[in-house]
Motif scaffolding. Structure first.
Motif, PDB file in Angstrom:
ATOM      1  N   LYS A   1      -3.318   7.751 -19.967  1.00  0.00           N
ATOM      2  CA  LYS A   1      -3.063   6.453 -19.334  1.00  0.00           C
ATOM      3  C   LYS A   1      -2.258   6.627 -18.048  1.00  0.00           C
ATOM      4  N   LEU A   2      -1.248   7.516 -18.081  1.00  0.00           N
ATOM      5  CA  LEU A   2      -0.457   7.752 -16.876  1.00  0.00           C
ATOM      6  C   LEU A   2      -1.281   8.428 -15.784  1.00  0.00           C
ATOM      7  N   LEU A   3      -2.160   9.324 -16.175  1.00  0.00           N
ATOM      8  CA  LEU A   3      -3.012   9.999 -15.202  1.00  0.00           C
ATOM      9  C   LEU A   3      -3.953   8.996 -14.523  1.00  0.00           C
ATOM     10  N   ILE A   4      -4.577   8.136 -15.311  1.00  0.00           N
ATOM     11  CA  ILE A   4      -5.480   7.123 -14.754  1.00  0.00           C
ATOM     12  C   ILE A   4      -4.707   6.133 -13.895  1.00  0.00           C
ATOM     13  N   LEU A   5      -3.530   5.707 -14.370  1.00  0.00           N
ATOM     14  CA  LEU A   5      -2.713   4.779 -13.589  1.00  0.00           C
ATOM     15  C   LEU A   5      -2.295   5.393 -12.264  1.00  0.00           C
ATOM     16  N   GLY A   6      -1.968   6.682 -12.263  1.00  0.00           N
ATOM     17  CA  GLY A   6      -1.600   7.357 -11.021  1.00  0.00           C
ATOM     18  C   GLY A   6      -2.739   7.359 -10.018  1.00  0.00           C
ATOM     19  N   PHE A   7      -3.953   7.678 -10.483  1.00  0.00           N
ATOM     20  CA  PHE A   7      -5.105   7.660  -9.585  1.00  0.00           C
ATOM     21  C   PHE A   7      -5.405   6.257  -9.079  1.00  0.00           C
ATOM     22  N   VAL A   8      -5.309   5.250  -9.963  1.00  0.00           N
ATOM     23  CA  VAL A   8      -5.589   3.869  -9.558  1.00  0.00           C
ATOM     24  C   VAL A   8      -4.576   3.384  -8.524  1.00  0.00           C
ATOM     25  N   LEU A   9      -3.291   3.644  -8.777  1.00  0.00           N
ATOM     26  CA  LEU A   9      -2.265   3.208  -7.828  1.00  0.00           C
ATOM     27  C   LEU A   9      -2.400   3.928  -6.492  1.00  0.00           C
ATOM     28  N   PHE A  10      -2.686   5.212  -6.542  1.00  0.00           N
ATOM     29  CA  PHE A  10      -2.844   5.976  -5.306  1.00  0.00           C
ATOM     30  C   PHE A  10      -4.029   5.459  -4.500  1.00  0.00           C
ATOM     31  N   GLY A  11      -5.157   5.242  -5.169  1.00  0.00           N
ATOM     32  CA  GLY A  11      -6.337   4.722  -4.481  1.00  0.00           C
ATOM     33  C   GLY A  11      -6.144   3.307  -3.973  1.00  0.00           C
ATOM     34  N   ALA A  12      -5.529   2.452  -4.785  1.00  0.00           N
ATOM     35  CA  ALA A  12      -5.290   1.071  -4.361  1.00  0.00           C
ATOM     36  C   ALA A  12      -4.342   1.027  -3.165  1.00  0.00           C
TER      37      ALA A  12
ATOM     38  N   GLY B   1       0.813  -1.215   0.000  1.00  0.00           N
ATOM     39  CA  GLY B   1       0.000   0.000   0.000  1.00  0.00           C
ATOM     40  C   GLY B   1       0.842   1.258   0.000  1.00  0.00           C
ATOM     41  N   GLY B   2       1.907   1.265   0.794  1.00  0.00           N
ATOM     42  CA  GLY B   2       2.782   2.428   0.832  1.00  0.00           C
ATOM     43  C   GLY B   2       3.518   2.655  -0.477  1.00  0.00           C
ATOM     44  N   VAL B   3       4.019   1.573  -1.054  1.00  0.00           N
ATOM     45  CA  VAL B   3       4.720   1.687  -2.337  1.00  0.00           C
ATOM     46  C   VAL B   3       3.756   2.113  -3.447  1.00  0.00           C
ATOM     47  N   SER B   4       2.581   1.524  -3.457  1.00  0.00           N
ATOM     48  CA  SER B   4       1.590   1.864  -4.470  1.00  0.00           C
ATOM     49  C   SER B   4       1.148   3.328  -4.348  1.00  0.00           C
ATOM     50  N   SER B   5       0.914   3.788  -3.133  1.00  0.00           N
ATOM     51  CA  SER B   5       0.546   5.194  -2.934  1.00  0.00           C
ATOM     52  C   SER B   5       1.675   6.119  -3.350  1.00  0.00           C
ATOM     53  N   GLY B   6       2.895   5.739  -3.037  1.00  0.00           N
ATOM     54  CA  GLY B   6       4.041   6.559  -3.415  1.00  0.00           C
ATOM     55  C   GLY B   6       4.216   6.665  -4.915  1.00  0.00           C
ATOM     56  N   VAL B   7       4.125   5.541  -5.615  1.00  0.00           N
ATOM     57  CA  VAL B   7       4.261   5.549  -7.073  1.00  0.00           C
ATOM     58  C   VAL B   7       3.098   6.305  -7.709  1.00  0.00           C
ATOM     59  N   GLY B   8       1.902   6.100  -7.187  1.00  0.00           N
ATOM     60  CA  GLY B   8       0.738   6.812  -7.716  1.00  0.00           C
ATOM     61  C   GLY B   8       0.850   8.316  -7.543  1.00  0.00           C
ATOM     62  N   SER B   9       1.314   8.753  -6.380  1.00  0.00           N
ATOM     63  CA  SER B   9       1.448  10.190  -6.158  1.00  0.00           C
ATOM     64  C   SER B   9       2.566  10.779  -7.009  1.00  0.00           C
ATOM     65  N   LEU B  10       3.638  10.024  -7.252  1.00  0.00           N
ATOM     66  CA  LEU B  10       4.701  10.502  -8.146  1.00  0.00           C
ATOM     67  C   LEU B  10       4.191  10.635  -9.579  1.00  0.00           C
ATOM     68  N   LEU B  11       3.400   9.667 -10.033  1.00  0.00           N
ATOM     69  CA  LEU B  11       2.818   9.766 -11.373  1.00  0.00           C
ATOM     70  C   LEU B  11       1.890  10.966 -11.488  1.00  0.00           C
ATOM     71  N   LEU B  12       1.077  11.207 -10.472  1.00  0.00           N
ATOM     72  CA  LEU B  12       0.169  12.352 -10.499  1.00  0.00           C
ATOM     73  C   LEU B  12       0.942  13.669 -10.457  1.00  0.00           C
TER      74      LEU B  12
END
Length: 103
Positions: free
Chosen positions: A80-91, A11-22
């Motif tokens: 695609k990167l924007l959607i992936l960022g939101f999905v990773l951050f939420g997940a 969860g921490g890694v996914s949130s971190g990667v998602g926030s970096l993408l966003l």
């Protein structure tokens, strides 16, 4: 390794990667807004110089096709990167929250 610890790590890694993408997408979008505003200002300056016969601040050339270039560039990978960022951050947030309920 326990499942709750694993969920917290993922969860921490996914949130971190998602926030970096966003953050990256926000940076790119703001750069494009800056470029298009500059082109708009340059076009107004060129038109005002032509209509009112005043000296141009810029070189007097009109820029065309900026929106088309933006749509071509953003249509490839941007959305695609924007959607992936939101999905990773939420997940990531959901996995972290779920880790507190899993024994």
């Amino acid at each position: 390794m326990e499942i709750n610890v694993l969920l917290k790590i993922i969860g921490g890694v996914s949130s971190g990667v998602g926030s970096l993408l966003l953050a990256y997408r926000g940076y790119v979008i703001l750069n494009w807004v800056k470029y298009i505003l500059f082109a708009h200002e340059k076009n107004i300056d060129a038109l005002m110089g032509t209509v009112y016969k005043v000296p141009n601040v810029y070189d007097g050339e009109i820029i065309t096709g900026t929106v088309n270039q933006l749509l071509i560039l953003e249509g490839k990978l941007g959305l695609k990167l924007l959607i992936l960022g939101f999905v990773l951050f939420g997940a990531g947030m959901l996995m972290t929250a779920l880790s507190y309920f899993v024994a």
